[in-house]
Design a protein around this motif. Structure first.
Motif, short mmCIF file in Angstrom:
data_model
loop_
_atom_site.label_atom_id
_atom_site.label_comp_id
_atom_site.label_asym_id
_atom_site.label_seq_id
_atom_site.Cartn_x
_atom_site.Cartn_y
_atom_site.Cartn_z
N ASN A 151 54.13 30.07 -25.07
CA ASN A 151 55.08 29.90 -23.46
C ASN A 151 54.34 30.01 -22.18
O ASN A 151 55.08 29.85 -21.75
N GLY A 152 52.82 30.39 -21.91
CA GLY A 152 52.21 30.96 -21.24
C GLY A 152 52.21 32.24 -20.29
O GLY A 152 51.55 32.29 -19.53
N LYS A 153 53.30 33.26 -21.25
CA LYS A 153 53.49 34.62 -20.69
C LYS A 153 52.52 35.54 -21.61
O LYS A 153 51.93 35.08 -22.23
N THR B 30 36.36 20.83 -22.66
CA THR B 30 35.97 20.01 -23.91
C THR B 30 37.32 19.99 -24.20
O THR B 30 38.42 20.16 -23.41
N TYR B 31 37.96 18.81 -25.40
CA TYR B 31 39.33 18.49 -25.85
C TYR B 31 39.90 17.87 -26.74
O TYR B 31 38.76 18.66 -27.81
N TYR C 232 43.70 26.54 -23.29
CA TYR C 232 44.26 26.37 -23.67
C TYR C 232 45.19 25.73 -25.11
O TYR C 232 44.14 25.08 -26.29
N TYR C 233 46.22 25.98 -25.44
CA TYR C 233 46.97 25.56 -26.96
C TYR C 233 47.01 23.69 -26.19
O TYR C 233 46.76 23.02 -24.85
N GLU C 234 47.43 23.18 -27.59
CA GLU C 234 47.87 21.51 -27.47
C GLU C 234 48.81 21.44 -26.45
O GLU C 234 49.12 20.28 -25.77
N GLY D 90 42.93 14.64 -26.76
CA GLY D 90 42.82 14.38 -25.96
C GLY D 90 43.17 15.05 -24.54
O GLY D 90 42.83 15.59 -23.35
N LYS D 91 44.20 16.12 -25.32
CA LYS D 91 44.16 16.97 -23.96
C LYS D 91 43.44 18.35 -23.93
O LYS D 91 42.28 18.62 -24.90
N ASN D 92 43.65 18.62 -22.72
CA ASN D 92 41.90 19.49 -22.39
C ASN D 92 42.05 20.70 -23.41
O ASN D 92 43.09 21.72 -23.86
N GLU D 93 41.09 21.50 -24.36
CA GLU D 93 41.37 22.20 -25.16
C GLU D 93 40.38 23.12 -24.67
O GLU D 93 40.59 24.57 -24.75
N SER D 94 39.39 23.19 -23.78
CA SER D 94 38.76 24.53 -22.67
C SER D 94 37.81 24.14 -21.73
O SER D 94 37.38 22.98 -22.02
#
Length: 244
Positions: free
Chosen positions: A132-134, A78-79, A102-104, A83-87
């Motif tokens: 921050n990905g942590k 999903t987007y 995912y975050y934007e 246009g970036k991946n959401e899941s």
């Protein structure tokens, strides 16, 4: 009623071969406005039926993509409107196996793993992350949906780990937890307690507490004796307290 003019300019147009289309098929569905809602591309040239399904919103932005093999889903994306991946979702024998959100900014937000080796399948573990990905939380589940183990993480501004708190949950109505405290990414404290549901907390040996400077502040030993320190030097001993 006038003729509806169909829209062929939507974003992320799905290309398909022309000419010899034996074994290929393209199906398109539209909103009432004439905007494309869904395209399904089918290919059976290899003997396996591949189906590619794309969904769009009324602004022509792609919202999802799903791949099927012999009509069984294998993965889905999903987007965000950007246009970036959401899941992303992975399937195993048609059942959800792994989900990542995912975050934007592209960093992982959450992930879910399902155990498909049993029936019915169940959520096996979940992870959550800071922007921050942590890593923030890690939770493992029993087949009945109850939690069996948890971790919680916090971090300093420089990214070094600050705390890691662990919970081990048994079937005997007790919860065992362990708190690890880090200074400049070095493990400096290890606090272990066993918490009973009646509200009592007992120390389980070598329970240490530290000043922010890293100097040892006090700790309980295995016999329940409390040792206290000041600036790294022994201040007092002999307090016997196995319950606090």
């Amino acid at each position: 009623m006038g003729q509806v003019e169909l829209d062929y300019t939507y974003e992320n147009f799905i290309p398909h071969s022309c000419g010899n289309n034996q074994g290929s098929e393209l199906i398109t569905e539209y909103y009432e406005s004439g905007k494309i809602f869904k395209t399904i591309q089918i290919n059976t040239l290899t003997g396996t039926k591949y189906k590619y399904e794309y969904l769009f919103n009324e602004n022509g932005i792609k919202t999802s993509y799903t791949l099927y093999m012999n009509d069984v889903p294998t993965n889905k994306t999903t987007y965000y409107p950007s246009g970036k991946n959401e899941s992303t979702t992975q399937y195993q024998n048609g059942k959800i196996y792994y989900v990542t959100k995912y975050y934007e900014n592209g960093k992982e937000k959450e992930s879910y793993n399902y155990n498909n080796d049993v029936y019915p399948s169940y959520l096996s573990y979940k992870r959550t992350y800071y922007e921050n990905g942590k890593e923030e939380w890690f939770i493992r589940y029993n087949p009945d949906g109850t939690e069996s183990y948890k971790e919680y993480h916090t971090y300093y501004e420089n990214g070094n780990e600050k705390t890691k708190k662990e919970f081990r949950i048994s079937v005997y109505d007790t919860k065992y937890s362990e708190l690890n405290i880090f200074y400049n990414n070095n493990l400096s404290s290890n606090i272990k307690v066993e918490a009973y549901y009646n509200g009592w907390f007992e120390t389980l040996g070598d329970t240490k507490f530290f000043y922010e400077s890293g100097y040892l502040k006090y700790y309980f030993d295995d016999d329940g004796y409390l040792y206290t320190y000041e600036d790294g030097k022994t201040k007092s001993t002999s307090t016997n307290s196995s319950v606090y």
